[in-house]
Design an enzyme around this catalytic site. Structure first.
Site, PDB file in Angstrom:
ATOM      1  N   PRO A 147       0.746  -1.035  -0.113  1.00 18.73           N
ATOM      2  CA  PRO A 147      -0.095  -0.019  -0.030  1.00 18.73           C
ATOM      3  C   PRO A 147       0.829   1.356  -0.129  1.00 18.73           C
ATOM      4  CG  PRO A 147      -0.931  -1.659   1.594  1.00 18.73           C
ATOM      5  CD  PRO A 147       0.412  -2.284   1.025  1.00 18.73           C
ATOM      6  N   GLY A 206       9.977  -8.828 -17.241  1.00 17.34           N
ATOM      7  CA  GLY A 206       8.394  -8.561 -17.416  1.00 17.34           C
ATOM      8  C   GLY A 206       8.214  -7.336 -18.348  1.00 17.34           C
ATOM      9  N   GLY A 249     -13.742  10.576 -34.278  1.00 14.09           N
ATOM     10  CA  GLY A 249     -14.532  11.798 -34.132  1.00 14.09           C
ATOM     11  C   GLY A 249     -15.402  11.492 -32.660  1.00 14.09           C
ATOM     12  N   GLU A 273       4.686  -2.505 -13.556  1.00 13.25           N
ATOM     13  CA  GLU A 273       5.986  -3.064 -13.846  1.00 13.25           C
ATOM     14  C   GLU A 273       6.996  -2.227 -13.942  1.00 13.25           C
ATOM     15  OE1 GLU A 273       6.189  -6.810 -15.898  1.00 13.25           O
ATOM     16  OE2 GLU A 273       3.876  -6.822 -15.530  1.00 13.25           O
ATOM     17  N   GLY A 274       6.908  -1.002 -13.288  1.00 12.26           N
ATOM     18  CA  GLY A 274       7.881   0.025 -13.419  1.00 12.26           C
ATOM     19  C   GLY A 274       7.386   1.342 -14.311  1.00 12.26           C
ATOM     20  N   THR A 275       7.154   2.462 -13.597  1.00  7.98           N
ATOM     21  CA  THR A 275       6.529   3.612 -14.309  1.00  7.98           C
ATOM     22  C   THR A 275       7.385   4.180 -15.421  1.00  7.98           C
ATOM     23  OG1 THR A 275       7.422   5.139 -12.704  1.00  7.98           O
ATOM     24  CG2 THR A 275       5.399   4.300 -12.100  1.00  7.98           C
ATOM     25  N   SER A 276       6.672   4.932 -16.245  1.00  5.81           N
ATOM     26  CA  SER A 276       7.637   5.708 -17.267  1.00  5.81           C
ATOM     27  C   SER A 276       8.892   6.277 -16.585  1.00  5.81           C
ATOM     28  CB  SER A 276       6.847   6.587 -18.126  1.00  5.81           C
ATOM     29  OG  SER A 276       5.868   5.934 -18.852  1.00  5.81           O
TER      30      SER A 276
HETATM   31  N1  COS Z   1      18.517  -5.275 -12.736  1.00  8.08           N
HETATM   32  C1  COS Z   1      19.349  -5.643 -12.118  1.00  8.08           C
HETATM   33  N2  COS Z   1      19.664  -5.110 -10.857  1.00  8.08           N
HETATM   34  C2  COS Z   1      19.538  -4.066 -10.468  1.00  8.08           C
HETATM   35  C3  COS Z   1      18.403  -3.477 -11.149  1.00  8.08           C
HETATM   36  C4  COS Z   1      18.081  -3.755 -12.435  1.00  8.08           C
HETATM   37  N3  COS Z   1      16.983  -3.297 -13.076  1.00  8.08           N
HETATM   38  N4  COS Z   1      18.159  -2.258 -10.647  1.00  8.08           N
HETATM   39  C5  COS Z   1      19.050  -2.132  -9.459  1.00  8.08           C
HETATM   40  N5  COS Z   1      19.785  -3.268  -9.425  1.00  8.08           N
HETATM   41  C6  COS Z   1      20.732  -3.566  -8.558  1.00  8.08           C
HETATM   42  C7  COS Z   1      21.880  -2.568  -8.446  1.00  8.08           C
HETATM   43  O1  COS Z   1      22.838  -3.036  -9.174  1.00  8.08           O
HETATM   44  C8  COS Z   1      22.353  -2.758  -6.858  1.00  8.08           C
HETATM   45  O2  COS Z   1      23.106  -3.945  -6.937  1.00  8.08           O
HETATM   46  P1  COS Z   1      24.370  -4.339  -6.083  1.00  8.08           P
HETATM   47  O3  COS Z   1      23.892  -3.934  -4.405  1.00  8.08           O
HETATM   48  O4  COS Z   1      25.139  -5.416  -6.167  1.00  8.08           O
HETATM   49  O5  COS Z   1      25.146  -3.204  -6.228  1.00  8.08           O
HETATM   50  C9  COS Z   1      21.025  -3.244  -6.362  1.00  8.08           C
HETATM   51  O6  COS Z   1      20.083  -3.670  -6.964  1.00  8.08           O
HETATM   52  C10 COS Z   1      20.489  -1.758  -5.609  1.00  8.08           C
HETATM   53  O7  COS Z   1      20.253  -0.927  -6.586  1.00  8.08           O
HETATM   54  P2  COS Z   1      19.830   0.555  -6.314  1.00  8.08           P
HETATM   55  O8  COS Z   1      20.900   1.029  -5.190  1.00  8.08           O
HETATM   56  O9  COS Z   1      19.911   1.259  -7.415  1.00  8.08           O
HETATM   57  O10 COS Z   1      18.660   0.059  -5.829  1.00  8.08           O
HETATM   58  P3  COS Z   1      17.442   1.315  -5.027  1.00  8.08           P
HETATM   59  O11 COS Z   1      16.682   0.965  -4.037  1.00  8.08           O
HETATM   60  O12 COS Z   1      17.724   2.572  -5.599  1.00  8.08           O
HETATM   61  O13 COS Z   1      16.177   1.079  -6.501  1.00  8.08           O
HETATM   62  C11 COS Z   1      15.137   0.869  -8.594  1.00  8.08           C
HETATM   63  C12 COS Z   1      16.521   1.126  -7.825  1.00  8.08           C
HETATM   64  C13 COS Z   1      14.321   2.214  -8.619  1.00  8.08           C
HETATM   65  C14 COS Z   1      15.609   0.477  -9.916  1.00  8.08           C
HETATM   66  C15 COS Z   1      14.209  -0.383  -8.121  1.00  8.08           C
HETATM   67  O14 COS Z   1      13.759   0.282  -6.704  1.00  8.08           O
HETATM   68  C16 COS Z   1      13.227  -0.449  -9.141  1.00  8.08           C
HETATM   69  O15 COS Z   1      13.265  -1.092  -9.915  1.00  8.08           O
HETATM   70  N6  COS Z   1      12.057   0.023  -8.780  1.00  8.08           N
HETATM   71  C17 COS Z   1      10.712  -0.037  -9.712  1.00  8.08           C
HETATM   72  C18 COS Z   1      10.000  -1.208  -9.050  1.00  8.08           C
HETATM   73  C19 COS Z   1       8.876  -1.588  -9.872  1.00  8.08           C
HETATM   74  O16 COS Z   1       8.888  -1.726 -11.232  1.00  8.08           O
HETATM   75  N7  COS Z   1       7.750  -1.832  -9.448  1.00  8.08           N
HETATM   76  C20 COS Z   1       6.624  -2.289  -9.963  1.00  8.08           C
HETATM   77  C21 COS Z   1       6.151  -3.334  -9.129  1.00  8.08           C
HETATM   78  S1  COS Z   1       5.314  -4.742 -10.098  1.00  8.08           S
HETATM   79  S2  COS Z   1       3.679  -4.118 -11.054  1.00  8.08           S
END
Ligand code: COS
Length: 386
Positions: A134, A248, A345, A369-372
């Protein structure tokens, strides 16, 4: 329809066959249900075993576990075809495959594969993925659902939100933290049946679009997951989540291409029938400008999507390409849906035509699965590392 064919991707016989099978099924069995699925928020359960029998539910599952053993490229083509007929059906299969089946294949033990993959591949069981909460979406490392060990079991407490397939799913990929102070280094991943005591599901969300794709929260009240439920290593679940979402995004990109393609197909058909100023509206340059923009963006989106899929199949890096495909294809779906309505239209604004449905369905592809915004961050940070 010739415009959707491309020679840039050399499809194998198997990939061609998968695409043709999905297209024929989508046109015959899915498209006639699409309006009802949208209008009545109807979950088309009857399609699951039929798609299972055709290999569409277990497209990427290895044959030894009852799947079709197809490539990611074939899978993307399947999702495009299903989504062109009905975006709800497209995401039901995409969430099931990309978010539930894929991490089991990639990170599961032999025992987990034997236990879960055959029933997921046949369509007897439906899969889902529980990461968001949430109060936590984009910041995936900030989840609050907890796991604690008790003997061989894992005890889970917390609520997961926005779970695609949640109300109907049988198998779940779950993420929980063993220690919130550790951030992403405390996250564990699990695979489990949803029939366990202590699990309850929230109301079905009343959504703007993809209304036949059921979504709910899932609450865990001291749920005891049995020994052998953990996916991959303890506290390495963030890697499972990130890897799963990377793949995904190819599925969501393919879904967006399907929606955009349908918006264009419908607009083309209408523009060849509707007359204004003494000729079919497709003969007016204003409409032709719209059509040209739509087809350029759709083909570009498909190239990006299939390129990401092919790179994944070739075990090459694909994180940036999948994020680019998802970003561009979802924005293309929105643009095509808006232009599709404009071409129709006033008729585009009412439910007699599917044009308005495409717009409602397209919007979510820019969010889940990750916003734009997250895709842009990922694309830039990946590129800066290359
Ligand atoms: N693929 C593989 N590894 C990834 C990655 C990716 N896309 N993004 C980050 N990582 C890894 C990093 O390399 C890092 O690894 P190490 O700890 O070994 O160095 C680790 O994950 C942490 O990375 P980071 O510090 O960048 O993490 P953050 O917590 O700052 O978050 C994002 C990074 C924003 C990329 C992450 O939170 C994310 O993907 N959020 C979106 C989530 C999402 O899509 N939600 C939808 C839900 S499902 S409908």
């Amino acid at each position: 329809m010739v415009w959707r064919d491309s020679i840039a991707f050399d499809l194998s016989e198997e990939e061609n066959f998968a695409c043709e099978t999905a297209r024929a099924f989508a046109e015959k069995e899915v498209a006639p249900l699409a309006a009802k699925i949208d209008r009545d928020h109807y979950f088309p359960r009857e399609l699951l075993p039929k798609m299972g029998a055709l290999g569409l539910m277990g497209a990427i599952v290895p044959q030894e576990y009852g799947g079709a053993g197809l490539s990611t490229l074939a899978y993307a083509l399947i999702i495009e075809e299903l989504s062109a007929a009905c975006a709800s059906t497209g995401i039901i299969v995409s969430a099931h495959t990309s978010l539930c089946i894929s991490p089991i294949i990639e990170f599961g033990t032999d025992e987990q594969k034997e236990r879960f993959l055959p029933k997921l591949a046949s369509g007897e069981a439906l899969g889902c993925f529980a990461l968001s909460e949430p109060g936590t979406g984009s910041d995936a490392a900030a989840i609050k659902t907890t796991v604690r060990r008790e003997g061989d079991e894992f005890v889970i407490s917390g609520t997961k939100n926005w779970i695609t397939n949640g109300p109907e799913a049988d198998v779940c990929i779950l993420f929980a933290t063993s220690d919130t102070s550790k951030g992403n280094k405390g996250i564990c991943a699990f695979v489990h049946d949803l029939s366990l005591p202590g699990i309850s599901r929230g109301k079905r969300e009343d959504k703007l679009g993809i209304r036949g794709s059921p979504t709910s929260s899932i609450t865990y009240d001291n749920v005891r997951l049995p020994k052998g439920s953990m996916l991959y290593d303890e506290n390495r679940g963030f890697l499972v989540a990130m890897n799963t979402l990377n793949g995904g995004r190819i599925g969501v990109a393919a879904q967006a291409v399907g929606i955009a393609r349908s918006a264009l197909d419908d607009a083309l058909k209408y523009s060849k029938e509707r007359k204004a100023f003494g000729k079919n509206i497709c003969e007016h340059q204003s409409i032709q400008n719209y059509i040209a923009d739509m087809v350029c963006h759709i083909d570009s989106s498909r190239y990006l999507t299939l390129d990401a899929a092919k790179r994944k199949d070739g075990k090459r890096s694909f994180i940036r390409q999948a994020a680019m495909a998802k970003l561009f294809a979802s924005e293309t779906a929105m643009m095509c849906a808006v232009k599709g309505i404009q071409i129709h239209g006033g008729y585009g604004y009412v439910t007699d035509y599917p044009a308005e449905r495409h717009l409602r369905d397209a919007k979510i592809t820019e969010i889940y699965e990750g916003t734009s915004e997250i895709q842009r961050v990922l694309i830039a940070t990946q590129l800066l590392k290359e």
